[in-house]
Design a protein around this motif. Structure first.
Motif, short mmCIF file in Angstrom:
data_model
loop_
_atom_site.label_atom_id
_atom_site.label_comp_id
_atom_site.label_asym_id
_atom_site.label_seq_id
_atom_site.Cartn_x
_atom_site.Cartn_y
_atom_site.Cartn_z
N PRO A 78 -16.18 68.80 32.39
CA PRO A 78 -17.20 67.90 32.36
C PRO A 78 -17.39 67.21 31.06
O PRO A 78 -17.67 66.20 30.73
N GLU A 79 -17.40 68.25 30.10
CA GLU A 79 -17.89 67.70 28.77
C GLU A 79 -16.72 67.03 27.95
O GLU A 79 -16.66 66.48 26.93
N GLU A 80 -15.37 67.07 28.73
CA GLU A 80 -14.23 66.21 27.89
C GLU A 80 -14.03 65.07 28.45
O GLU A 80 -13.28 64.06 27.95
N VAL A 81 -14.87 64.60 29.56
CA VAL A 81 -14.60 63.51 30.11
C VAL A 81 -15.07 62.41 29.22
O VAL A 81 -14.28 61.29 29.17
N ALA A 82 -16.47 62.38 28.56
CA ALA A 82 -16.86 61.08 27.79
C ALA A 82 -15.70 60.75 26.70
O ALA A 82 -15.44 59.65 26.50
N PRO A 83 -15.17 62.12 25.98
CA PRO A 83 -14.20 61.75 25.06
C PRO A 83 -12.92 61.04 25.59
O PRO A 83 -12.16 60.01 24.98
N LEU A 84 -12.54 61.40 26.72
CA LEU A 84 -11.45 60.71 27.49
C LEU A 84 -11.53 59.36 27.60
O LEU A 84 -10.91 58.52 27.68
N VAL A 85 -12.80 59.12 28.19
CA VAL A 85 -13.08 57.64 28.42
C VAL A 85 -13.01 56.78 27.23
O VAL A 85 -12.70 55.70 26.94
N ALA A 86 -13.68 57.50 26.09
CA ALA A 86 -13.78 56.65 24.95
C ALA A 86 -12.35 56.51 24.44
O ALA A 86 -12.13 55.33 23.78
N LEU A 87 -11.30 57.18 24.62
CA LEU A 87 -10.05 57.11 23.97
C LEU A 87 -9.42 56.16 24.97
O LEU A 87 -8.62 55.26 24.35
N ALA A 88 -9.64 56.10 26.24
CA ALA A 88 -9.17 55.06 27.10
C ALA A 88 -9.61 53.67 26.56
O ALA A 88 -8.89 52.82 26.68
N GLN A 89 -10.80 53.49 26.00
CA GLN A 89 -11.24 52.20 25.70
C GLN A 89 -10.96 51.88 24.32
O GLN A 89 -11.25 50.82 24.01
N ALA A 90 -10.12 52.76 23.55
CA ALA A 90 -9.80 52.48 22.34
C ALA A 90 -8.81 51.44 22.21
O ALA A 90 -7.84 51.36 23.08
N GLU A 91 -8.92 50.31 21.11
CA GLU A 91 -7.99 49.33 21.00
C GLU A 91 -6.76 49.70 20.30
O GLU A 91 -6.90 50.77 19.31
N GLY A 92 -5.59 49.24 20.54
CA GLY A 92 -4.49 49.40 19.63
C GLY A 92 -3.95 50.80 19.89
O GLY A 92 -3.06 51.16 18.98
#
Length: 135
Positions: A67-81
């Protein structure tokens, strides 16, 4: 053993060689399950190198996302470029329980995706949710 853990964390955290960092992340993911190892892998999701970020996401996909890894993965998915890292993050999210804010972020992300690979992975990540906003 503790010495190996310390050595792998140091390598993953300080090496300038992306291949060495990724190899250390895999060794940490497969050989150690504690917070020190998982924190190092999670931290690599924000690494300067797209290859390392993608590698870290692939390790989490393989060993299971917590669960604590979901937010960083979502942020990575949102990263541009960073299409390789984005795809790896989306694949890692498949089958993971997503909080409503993560679902919302992924639904918003869907509209901006330009490749079928990422769209497919995103839809797979959302498959267990009711997402009529995508249709």
């Amino acid at each position: 053993d503790d010495a190996a853990l310390v050595e792998l964390v140091a390598l993953a955290s300080a090496s300038q060689d992306d291949a060495a960092v990724i190899a250390a992340l895999w060794a940490l993911g497969r050989g150690f399950d504690g917070p020190f190892a998982r924190g190092t892998i999670r931290g690599a999701l924000a690494h300067a190198s797209e290859d390392v970020r993608a590698g870290a996401a692939r390790v989490l996909a393989e060993v299971g996302v917590r669960p604590e890894e979901v937010a960083p993965l979502v942020a990575l998915a949102q990263a541009e470029g960073a299409p390789r890292a984005r795809l790896a993050a989306l694949v890692a999210l498949v089958g993971v329980e997503l909080a409503p804010e993560h679902v919302e972020a992924l639904v918003v992300l869907h509209a901006g995706l330009e490749d079928d690979w990422s769209r497919s992975a995103l839809l797979a990540a959302l498959a267990s949710r009711s997402t009529p906003a995508l249709w």
